[in-house]
Write an enzyme that holds these catalytic residues in place. Sequence first.
Site, PDB file in Angstrom:
ATOM      1  N   GLN A  60      -4.902  -5.525   6.765  1.00 21.23           N
ATOM      2  CA  GLN A  60      -5.832  -6.443   6.112  1.00 21.23           C
ATOM      3  C   GLN A  60      -5.886  -7.807   6.789  1.00 21.23           C
ATOM      4  O   GLN A  60      -6.598  -8.696   6.332  1.00 21.23           O
ATOM      5  CB  GLN A  60      -5.449  -6.617   4.638  1.00 21.23           C
ATOM      6  CG  GLN A  60      -5.517  -5.354   3.815  1.00 21.23           C
ATOM      7  CD  GLN A  60      -6.913  -4.753   3.761  1.00 21.23           C
ATOM      8  OE1 GLN A  60      -7.905  -5.436   3.983  1.00 21.23           O
ATOM      9  NE2 GLN A  60      -6.995  -3.465   3.472  1.00 21.23           N
ATOM     10  N   ASP A  66       2.664  -4.636   8.381  1.00 16.12           N
ATOM     11  CA  ASP A  66       1.413  -3.898   8.230  1.00 16.12           C
ATOM     12  C   ASP A  66       0.277  -4.913   8.255  1.00 16.12           C
ATOM     13  O   ASP A  66       0.059  -5.654   7.298  1.00 16.12           O
ATOM     14  CB  ASP A  66       1.419  -3.120   6.907  1.00 16.12           C
ATOM     15  CG  ASP A  66       0.107  -2.385   6.650  1.00 16.12           C
ATOM     16  OD1 ASP A  66      -0.798  -2.467   7.501  1.00 16.12           O
ATOM     17  OD2 ASP A  66      -0.005  -1.737   5.593  1.00 16.12           O
ATOM     18  N   HIS A 104       0.855  -1.178   0.000  1.00 14.91           N
ATOM     19  CA  HIS A 104       0.000   0.000   0.000  1.00 14.91           C
ATOM     20  C   HIS A 104       0.898   1.237   0.000  1.00 14.91           C
ATOM     21  O   HIS A 104       2.006   1.214   0.533  1.00 14.91           O
ATOM     22  CB  HIS A 104      -0.880  -0.028   1.255  1.00 14.91           C
ATOM     23  CG  HIS A 104      -1.958   1.001   1.286  1.00 14.91           C
ATOM     24  ND1 HIS A 104      -1.719   2.318   1.606  1.00 14.91           N
ATOM     25  CD2 HIS A 104      -3.297   0.906   1.067  1.00 14.91           C
ATOM     26  CE1 HIS A 104      -2.865   2.991   1.584  1.00 14.91           C
ATOM     27  NE2 HIS A 104      -3.834   2.154   1.250  1.00 14.91           N
ATOM     28  N   CYS A 164      -4.641   2.197  -4.007  1.00 12.53           N
ATOM     29  CA  CYS A 164      -3.465   2.781  -3.343  1.00 12.53           C
ATOM     30  C   CYS A 164      -2.262   1.850  -3.451  1.00 12.53           C
ATOM     31  O   CYS A 164      -1.486   1.696  -2.498  1.00 12.53           O
ATOM     32  CB  CYS A 164      -3.759   3.084  -1.881  1.00 12.53           C
ATOM     33  SG  CYS A 164      -4.994   4.374  -1.640  1.00 12.53           S
ATOM     34  N   LYS A 195     -10.866  -1.080  10.100  1.00 14.65           N
ATOM     35  CA  LYS A 195     -10.896  -2.279   9.265  1.00 14.65           C
ATOM     36  C   LYS A 195     -11.265  -3.528  10.083  1.00 14.65           C
ATOM     37  O   LYS A 195     -11.249  -4.641   9.558  1.00 14.65           O
ATOM     38  CB  LYS A 195      -9.551  -2.477   8.576  1.00 14.65           C
ATOM     39  CG  LYS A 195      -9.216  -1.373   7.567  1.00 14.65           C
ATOM     40  CD  LYS A 195      -7.906  -1.649   6.857  1.00 14.65           C
ATOM     41  CE  LYS A 195      -7.466  -0.473   5.992  1.00 14.65           C
ATOM     42  NZ  LYS A 195      -8.327  -0.253   4.822  1.00 14.65           N
TER      43      LYS A 195
END
Length: 402
Positions: free
Chosen positions: A200, A197, A120, A361, A223
């Site tokens: 997700q 990260d 991202h 993104c 999220k």
Amino acid sequence: MFSYEEIKQIRKQFTIFKKKNIIYFDNAATTQKPFKVIKAIKKYYCNFNSNVNRSFHFLGQFSSNCLELSRNNVQSFINAKYREEIIFTSGATESINLIAFCIYKFIKTSDNIIISHSEHHSNITPWQVLSQKKKANLKVIPVNSEGELNIRIFNKLITKKTKLISISHVTNTFGIINPIKRLIKTAHKYNSLVLIDGSQAISHITIDVQNLDCDFYVFSSHKMYGPTGLGILYGKKKILDKFPPYKCGGGMIEKVTLKKTIFSGLPFKLEAGTPNLAGIIGTNKALNFIVNYSLRKITTYETKLLKYAIKLLSNIKGMTIYYKNSKLTKILSFNIENIHSFDLGKLLNNHGIAVRTGKHCAQPIMDYLKINGTIRISFAIYNTIEEIDIFYNSLIKCLSFF
């Protein structure tokens, strides 16, 4: 696995589905919020609104207790060793930027930072800026024909000059689960720090930061059924202790004179100013929501949805489903030959179906694949097989326009 009746009851907890006749398949961008999250935020502002760590009146004490209770629950949720390792930020983006700012002094000219081709933008640009300022080298792990990280090339990129590797746990473009534990183990052989990260992954995969042995893990509340504007940064205490303050202000001060400031210890050193307490309280309720329904059961159910969608969409002529043979979670990206993703997404919107279109993104991976973007559908606990059927039939109708 959830039954049909259980999913119906879960959907009733999300007010938006009572008020709007929509099929929401844009969960990778942000999830909807259960009423308990919204109610907790409203209750706080209506009944207990106060600042934290400043006042000894009962409202201030209540607010401070809510803050630390949430911190403790996040610690438990990801199995961090110390509560001080949990830092509240405005989102995963700020968490990554905080780390980039704080490790600045540890990066020297000609050092290496490694990211992947499928990151991202928020996990690319901070490292570009840092590398340019320090004249360090930003190296990129390419993907193979299945969209997975090319581990063979990664093993060639990493050296004793590698100071940080920053990789997504799950790619937001294609939903591929990266082999982060393997990467972390290799990185530590070279004494490199590793940032994951988890934006997700956090509401789809059980996270145990001690088992992973990552140095940092970041994610956003919005999220995972929580409110916007609230992020979590996990970092190993021994590393965060060495970090300078990211921002300066109230709440992170031990003592101030006009000549010198003594900063507080963790976690307050990295949490300057008034926190997003309503967001923190809402996040705590979101964590409880996930725990209540079991992350394992949620993942099993979402996998069922994903497999069913892949099976249906594979029947469409000209369909390209990206990396359906890889290890995926809850995200499905596709294109249909000679049709722009934006055009198809706009038609689906007319049918009351919310999907994501474009480059998500993640322009570098789209440029690498020589495509203008994809249509991305992504699932959450409240989605159903029936919604996928409606989506499929609507998609067939939309294709008749081309």
